[in-house]
Design a protein around this motif. Structure first.
Motif, mmCIF file in Angstrom:
data_model
loop_
_atom_site.group_PDB
_atom_site.id
_atom_site.type_symbol
_atom_site.label_atom_id
_atom_site.label_comp_id
_atom_site.label_asym_id
_atom_site.label_seq_id
_atom_site.Cartn_x
_atom_site.Cartn_y
_atom_site.Cartn_z
ATOM 1 N N ILE A 32 0.858 -1.185 0.000
ATOM 2 C CA ILE A 32 0.000 0.000 0.000
ATOM 3 C C ILE A 32 0.894 1.235 0.000
ATOM 4 O O ILE A 32 1.676 1.451 0.939
ATOM 5 C CB ILE A 32 -0.924 0.019 1.237
ATOM 6 N N MET A 34 1.513 4.837 0.772
ATOM 7 C CA MET A 34 0.862 5.703 1.752
ATOM 8 C C MET A 34 0.713 7.145 1.270
ATOM 9 O O MET A 34 0.741 8.083 2.051
ATOM 10 C CB MET A 34 1.624 5.651 3.079
ATOM 11 N N GLN A 38 -4.303 4.163 0.719
ATOM 12 C CA GLN A 38 -5.052 3.775 1.916
ATOM 13 C C GLN A 38 -6.468 4.341 1.928
ATOM 14 O O GLN A 38 -7.292 3.931 2.740
ATOM 15 C CB GLN A 38 -4.303 4.189 3.184
ATOM 16 N N PHE A 43 -9.510 -0.577 -0.589
ATOM 17 C CA PHE A 43 -8.826 -0.788 0.684
ATOM 18 C C PHE A 43 -9.722 -0.405 1.856
ATOM 19 O O PHE A 43 -9.726 -1.076 2.892
ATOM 20 C CB PHE A 43 -7.521 0.001 0.748
ATOM 21 N N HIS A 50 -8.443 3.023 7.381
ATOM 22 C CA HIS A 50 -7.374 3.332 6.420
ATOM 23 C C HIS A 50 -5.968 3.210 7.005
ATOM 24 O O HIS A 50 -5.093 4.039 6.741
ATOM 25 C CB HIS A 50 -7.579 4.705 5.755
ATOM 26 N N HIS A 51 -5.775 2.168 7.808
ATOM 27 C CA HIS A 51 -4.462 1.915 8.393
ATOM 28 C C HIS A 51 -3.912 0.586 7.905
ATOM 29 O O HIS A 51 -4.662 -0.320 7.536
ATOM 30 C CB HIS A 51 -4.539 1.862 9.922
ATOM 31 N N ILE A 52 -2.600 0.481 7.914
ATOM 32 C CA ILE A 52 -1.934 -0.796 7.717
ATOM 33 C C ILE A 52 -1.236 -1.160 9.030
ATOM 34 O O ILE A 52 -0.958 -0.268 9.840
ATOM 35 C CB ILE A 52 -0.914 -0.726 6.545
#
Length: 218
Positions: A32, A34, A38, A43, A50-52
Motif C-alpha cells: 500500500i 501511503m 489507503q 482498501f 485506512h491503516h496498515i
C-alpha cells in the motif's frame, strides 16, 4: 493464500512482516503506497480506518498489528514465538505494550525535530530504555532464551531510535540484543536503508503537520 497489506516503511506493518518471515508463512504481498492508496474504496472496504497492516486469511480480515501477530501465533504455532511460562508471557506482553504506549509516542519528536533541538533531547531522555534494559536483563531474548513476539515489537522500535541517532552505549545488554536480532536472516532482509529512513521521516512530518492543522481548525 494469506494476503498481507503493508508498506515496508511502517513500523507497525514491519511487526507483522517479520512475524510472517520468522514463521516462514507464505503470503501474497499487497503493498500500500501511503500517498493515497489507503483511501481507495477497495482498501477502505477491508479497513475503514485506512491503516496498515491488514491480513486476510481464509476469508478472515484482521486489523491491528498485535492482534494479527496473536492470530498468526495461534494458527501457525511452529516455530513458537510465545513462551509457555506465565512470567515469560507477562514479560513479552509488557515489552509489546510498553513499546506501543510509552516508547513510540516519544519517537515522534525524534523524527520531526533536529537532533540538537531541546525537544529532541527531551524525547531521547524520556525513552524508557532503562525499563527495557531491566526487562531484558541477562536473557538472550525478551522473556527468556527463545526469540518471541516481544523481541519483534520492541526490537523494531529500538532499532528505529538507534537509526535516528539515539545511542545504546549506556545499555550494553540492549546493544548485544540488537546485534542478535540483526544476525537473524529475516531482520537482515527487511532492514531499512538510509534513503528509506529519510522517506519515512518525511512522511511522518507531513502526517504530523496535517494532524496539527486539523486540530487547530476543530
Amino acid at each position: 493464500m494469506l494476503k498481507f497489506y503493508y508498506n515496508p516503511l511502517s513500523p507497525n506493518a514491519r511487526r507483522v512482516w517479520l512475524t510472517l518471515l520468522e514463521k516462514q508463512i507464505s503470503f501474497e504481498p499487497m503493498v500500500i503506497k501511503m500517498d493515497g492508496d489507503q483511501y481507495e474504496p477497495d482498501f477502505l472496504a477491508i479497513n475503514p480506518f485506512h491503516h496498515i497492516p491488514v491480513v486476510v486469511d481464509d476469508g478472515l480480515r484482521i486489523v491491528e498489528s498485535i492482534a494479527i501477530m496473536d492470530y498468526l501465533e495461534a494458527k501457525y504455532p511452529t516455530p513458537a514465538l510465545m513462551p509457555a511460562e506465565a512470567g515469560a508471557i507477562a514479560t513479552v506482553r509488557m515489552a509489546q505494550l510498553v513499546t506501543a504506549n510509552e516508547f513510540f509516542p516519544k519517537v515522534i519528536p525524534l523524527i520531526c525535530e533536529n537532533k540538537d533541538s531541546p525537544k529532541w533531547q527531551q524525547a531521547q531522555q524520556e525513552l524508557p530504555l532503562a525499563f527495557m534494559s531491566d526487562l531484558l536483563g541477562d536473557s538472550t531474548y525478551i522473556g527468556g532464551n527463545m526469540f518471541s513476539l516481544g523481541d519483534i515489537v520492541a526490537g523494531i522500535a529500538i532499532q528505529l531510535t538507534v537509526a535516528l541517532g539515539v545511542p545504546l552505549e549506556s545499555y550494553p545488554n540492549l546493544e548485544q540484543w540488537q546485534q542478535r536480532l540483526m544476525d537473524r536472516v529475516p531482520w537482515q532482509s527487511t532492514q531499512i536503508s538510509e534513503p528509506d529512513l529519510e522517506n519515512f521521516r518525511r512522511r511522518v512530518k507531513v502526517m504530523v503537520r496535517l494532524r496539527q492543522r486539523a486540530m487547530r481548525q476543530s
